[in-house]
Write an enzyme that holds these catalytic residues in place. Structure first.
Site, PDB file in Angstrom:
ATOM      1  N   ARG A 105       0.845  -1.189   0.000  1.00  0.00           N
ATOM      2  CA  ARG A 105       0.000   0.000   0.000  1.00  0.00           C
ATOM      3  C   ARG A 105       0.880   1.238   0.000  1.00  0.00           C
ATOM      4  O   ARG A 105       1.957   1.233   0.613  1.00  0.00           O
ATOM      5  CB  ARG A 105      -0.884   0.050   1.257  1.00  0.00           C
ATOM      6  CG  ARG A 105      -2.138  -0.771   1.164  1.00  0.00           C
ATOM      7  CD  ARG A 105      -3.144  -0.177   0.169  1.00  0.00           C
ATOM      8  NE  ARG A 105      -4.342  -0.979   0.053  1.00  0.00           N
ATOM      9  CZ  ARG A 105      -4.499  -2.001  -0.791  1.00  0.00           C
ATOM     10  NH1 ARG A 105      -3.539  -2.350  -1.612  1.00  0.00           N
ATOM     11  NH2 ARG A 105      -5.640  -2.660  -0.839  1.00  0.00           N
ATOM     12  N   HIS A 130      -0.757   0.993  -9.493  1.00  0.00           N
ATOM     13  CA  HIS A 130      -1.482   0.083  -8.582  1.00  0.00           C
ATOM     14  C   HIS A 130      -2.096  -1.053  -9.402  1.00  0.00           C
ATOM     15  O   HIS A 130      -3.322  -1.265  -9.382  1.00  0.00           O
ATOM     16  CB  HIS A 130      -2.559   0.841  -7.788  1.00  0.00           C
ATOM     17  CG  HIS A 130      -3.027   0.079  -6.571  1.00  0.00           C
ATOM     18  ND1 HIS A 130      -3.302   0.667  -5.371  1.00  0.00           N
ATOM     19  CD2 HIS A 130      -3.268  -1.244  -6.383  1.00  0.00           C
ATOM     20  CE1 HIS A 130      -3.708  -0.246  -4.504  1.00  0.00           C
ATOM     21  NE2 HIS A 130      -3.693  -1.422  -5.105  1.00  0.00           N
TER      22      HIS A 130
HETATM   23  P1  NDP Z   1      -2.064 -11.348   4.548  1.00  0.00           P
HETATM   24  O1  NDP Z   1      -2.994 -10.849   5.576  1.00  0.00           O
HETATM   25  O2  NDP Z   1      -2.176 -12.762   4.100  1.00  0.00           O
HETATM   26  O3  NDP Z   1      -0.542 -11.127   5.005  1.00  0.00           O
HETATM   27  C1  NDP Z   1      -0.117  -9.951   5.622  1.00  0.00           C
HETATM   28  C2  NDP Z   1       1.278 -10.185   6.163  1.00  0.00           C
HETATM   29  O4  NDP Z   1       1.752  -8.955   6.753  1.00  0.00           O
HETATM   30  C3  NDP Z   1       1.313 -11.251   7.283  1.00  0.00           C
HETATM   31  O5  NDP Z   1       2.476 -12.003   7.196  1.00  0.00           O
HETATM   32  C4  NDP Z   1       1.331 -10.396   8.545  1.00  0.00           C
HETATM   33  O6  NDP Z   1       1.928 -11.022   9.676  1.00  0.00           O
HETATM   34  C5  NDP Z   1       2.192  -9.230   8.075  1.00  0.00           C
HETATM   35  N1  NDP Z   1       1.992  -8.063   8.948  1.00  0.00           N
HETATM   36  C6  NDP Z   1       0.860  -7.390   9.215  1.00  0.00           C
HETATM   37  N2  NDP Z   1       1.074  -6.408  10.111  1.00  0.00           N
HETATM   38  C7  NDP Z   1       2.382  -6.476  10.422  1.00  0.00           C
HETATM   39  C8  NDP Z   1       3.207  -5.766  11.310  1.00  0.00           C
HETATM   40  N3  NDP Z   1       2.743  -4.754  12.077  1.00  0.00           N
HETATM   41  N4  NDP Z   1       4.512  -6.122  11.403  1.00  0.00           N
HETATM   42  C9  NDP Z   1       4.996  -7.136  10.667  1.00  0.00           C
HETATM   43  N5  NDP Z   1       4.266  -7.854   9.792  1.00  0.00           N
HETATM   44  C10 NDP Z   1       2.968  -7.532   9.685  1.00  0.00           C
HETATM   45  O7  NDP Z   1      -2.241 -10.365   3.303  1.00  0.00           O
HETATM   46  P2  NDP Z   1      -1.976 -10.648   1.740  1.00  0.00           P
HETATM   47  O8  NDP Z   1      -0.667 -11.309   1.597  1.00  0.00           O
HETATM   48  O9  NDP Z   1      -3.153 -11.296   1.137  1.00  0.00           O
HETATM   49  O10 NDP Z   1      -1.926  -9.153   1.168  1.00  0.00           O
HETATM   50  C11 NDP Z   1      -0.982  -8.223   1.643  1.00  0.00           C
HETATM   51  C12 NDP Z   1      -1.306  -6.829   1.140  1.00  0.00           C
HETATM   52  O11 NDP Z   1      -1.011  -6.712  -0.243  1.00  0.00           O
HETATM   53  C13 NDP Z   1      -2.785  -6.424   1.217  1.00  0.00           C
HETATM   54  O12 NDP Z   1      -3.155  -6.040   2.512  1.00  0.00           O
HETATM   55  C14 NDP Z   1      -2.842  -5.268   0.228  1.00  0.00           C
HETATM   56  O13 NDP Z   1      -2.571  -4.055   0.900  1.00  0.00           O
HETATM   57  C15 NDP Z   1      -1.698  -5.574  -0.754  1.00  0.00           C
HETATM   58  N6  NDP Z   1      -2.198  -5.869  -2.098  1.00  0.00           N
HETATM   59  C16 NDP Z   1      -1.796  -5.057  -3.142  1.00  0.00           C
HETATM   60  C17 NDP Z   1      -2.201  -5.319  -4.421  1.00  0.00           C
HETATM   61  C18 NDP Z   1      -1.727  -4.493  -5.557  1.00  0.00           C
HETATM   62  O14 NDP Z   1      -2.211  -4.649  -6.686  1.00  0.00           O
HETATM   63  N7  NDP Z   1      -0.739  -3.642  -5.382  1.00  0.00           N
HETATM   64  C19 NDP Z   1      -3.093  -6.435  -4.728  1.00  0.00           C
HETATM   65  C20 NDP Z   1      -3.416  -7.254  -3.593  1.00  0.00           C
HETATM   66  C21 NDP Z   1      -2.995  -6.953  -2.314  1.00  0.00           C
HETATM   67  P3  NDP Z   1       1.310 -12.373  10.305  1.00  0.00           P
HETATM   68  O15 NDP Z   1       1.651 -13.461   9.299  1.00  0.00           O
HETATM   69  O16 NDP Z   1       2.004 -12.531  11.581  1.00  0.00           O
HETATM   70  O17 NDP Z   1      -0.174 -12.160  10.422  1.00  0.00           O
HETATM   71  C1  OXD Z   2      -5.994  -5.336  -3.238  1.00  0.00           C
HETATM   72  C2  OXD Z   2      -5.541  -4.374  -4.238  1.00  0.00           C
HETATM   73  O1  OXD Z   2      -5.885  -5.052  -2.049  1.00  0.00           O
HETATM   74  O2  OXD Z   2      -5.862  -4.536  -5.437  1.00  0.00           O
HETATM   75  O3  OXD Z   2      -6.461  -6.425  -3.625  1.00  0.00           O
HETATM   76  O4  OXD Z   2      -4.825  -3.445  -3.909  1.00  0.00           O
END
Ligand code: NDP
Ligand code: OXD
Length: 313
Positions: free
Chosen positions: A228, A276
């Site tokens: 993000r 994005h």
């Molecule tokens: P998940 O919820 O599966 O994974 C999130 C990861 O981040 C987990 O490993 C989590 O830790 C870690 N995390 C969260 N908070 C913290 C913190 N404070 N400190 C350290 N680690 C942290 O999410 P996804 O993998 O499905 O997606 C991740 C992000 O990708 C989405 O939230 C979105 O913002 C972004 N995204 C962007 C897209 C784009 O087109 N650019 C498309 C899709 C998604 P833990 O394993 O311990 O819970």
């Molecule tokens: C998502 C994105 O969060 O597209 O899936 O950013």
């Protein structure tokens, strides 16, 4: 039980295809028509208007159109109902492709070759094995783990950082605040796949970028952010690129989107910009899963891929 009606509230992309697919099985009302409608049971949303969700008196669940749910938590009147996020093979595949594409481009010196081609320079720079480069994935969740396993299969050394300890075979894992600096110090290419929460906002700042490993065959550290935009400080990235703290960056997300035309990132010679677009939410794949989940919920089954409201993702 009667099939609950859906309010579709999306900003930033066309709702038509979602509407067609969801209406195959349920009645769908497009925002703003459905606001305050007591017959609405589900909201399918992307960057919905503030307080829209609290205006639905019989709302039973919220479905995000994306994997990220920061847009839902941004609603000041968010009601206390389950929130479902996207976890889908095709979205994961798109993100893996993006991450591997950008890692390989930086590793294989794409920028240098593009510059050389413009000047018609025939020069082969030294090559180094993938195993000499460590890719650090910040956010070892659904998307991070999938990208990590493909990077491992290509021979890269892979580190992962998460909030809680998440072991993964072949990956050096770090967690929590205590693990952050050791993770950064062991990382050459930083890939950001974190969700945006109060804990992660602004985490990609100059101080953090300074901690990345300097001694590496790439000739500097690299940042790739597909999580993000508000995880990063755009100005700190420009500073880090200009003073050599960072060698290059690939950015898919920005503090303000669309990226303002005045942003120096657009024309920075060391930055690769995508709008994005790393992993798109395809309604063809996602709408049937939402409908299946709604049916299961009405049979009394648990919803899958629920957001942890306390953690914020
Ligand atoms: P998940 O919820 O599966 O994974 C999130 C990861 O981040 C987990 O490993 C989590 O830790 C870690 N995390 C969260 N908070 C913290 C913190 N404070 N400190 C350290 N680690 C942290 O999410 P996804 O993998 O499905 O997606 C991740 C992000 O990708 C989405 O939230 C979105 O913002 C972004 N995204 C962007 C897209 C784009 O087109 N650019 C498309 C899709 C998604 P833990 O394993 O311990 O819970
Ligand atoms: C998502 C994105 O969060 O597209 O899936 O950013």
């Amino acid at each position: 039980m009667e099939k609950g009606r859906i309010l579709l509230a999306v900003t930033g992309f066309h709702p038509q295809r979602w509407r067609e697919l969801l209406s195959a099985e349920r009645e769908v009302v497009l925002e703003p028509d459905g606001a305050m409608d007591p017959s609405i049971t589900y909201a399918v949303v992307w960057k919905q208007k503030p307080n829209l969700l609290s205006s639905l008196p019989n709302l039973r669940a919220i479905f995000s159109i994306g994997a990220g749910v920061d847009h839902i938590f941004a609603d000041p009147g968010l009601p206390d109902v389950p929130i479902v996020k996207v976890v889908a093979d095709n979205l994961t595949q798109y993100m893996t492709e993006y991450v591997v594409w950008r890692v390989l481009d930086h590793h294989r010196q794409g920028l240098l070759y593009r510059q050389q081609q413009q000047k018609k320079i025939w020069h082969e720079p030294p090559q180094r094995p993938a195993g000499d480069i460590s890719v650090g994935i910040m956010g070892l969740g659904n998307l991070g783990r999938a990208a990590a396993s493909v990077l491992l299969s290509l021979g890269f050394a892979v580190n992962g950082w998460s909030r809680t300890e998440r072991p993964m075979q072949g990956v050096a894992t770090y967690s929590g605040e205590a693990g952050l600096i050791p993770f950064l110090k062991a990382t050459d290419i930083l890939v950001v796949l974190l969700p945006l929460t109060p804990d992660t906002q602004g985490i990609i700042n100059y101080g953090v970028l300074k901690e990345l490993r300097k001694r590496n065959g790439l000739g500097g550290s690299v940042l790739i952010n597909a999580g993000r935009g508000r995880l990063q400080k755009d100005a700190d990235i420009v500073r880090a690129l200009d003073d050599g703290t960072l060698k290059e960056a690939s950015l898919d997300v920005f503090e303000v989107e669309p990226l303002p035309k005045t942003s120096p990132l657009w024309s920075h010679p060391k930055v690769f910009v995508t709008p994005h677009a790393a992993a798109t939410s395809d309604p063809m794949h996602l709408a049937p899963t939402m409908l299946r989940q709604m049916d299961a919920f009405e049979r009394g089954e648990r919803l899958e891929n629920l957001v942890d409201r306390k953690a914020g993702y």
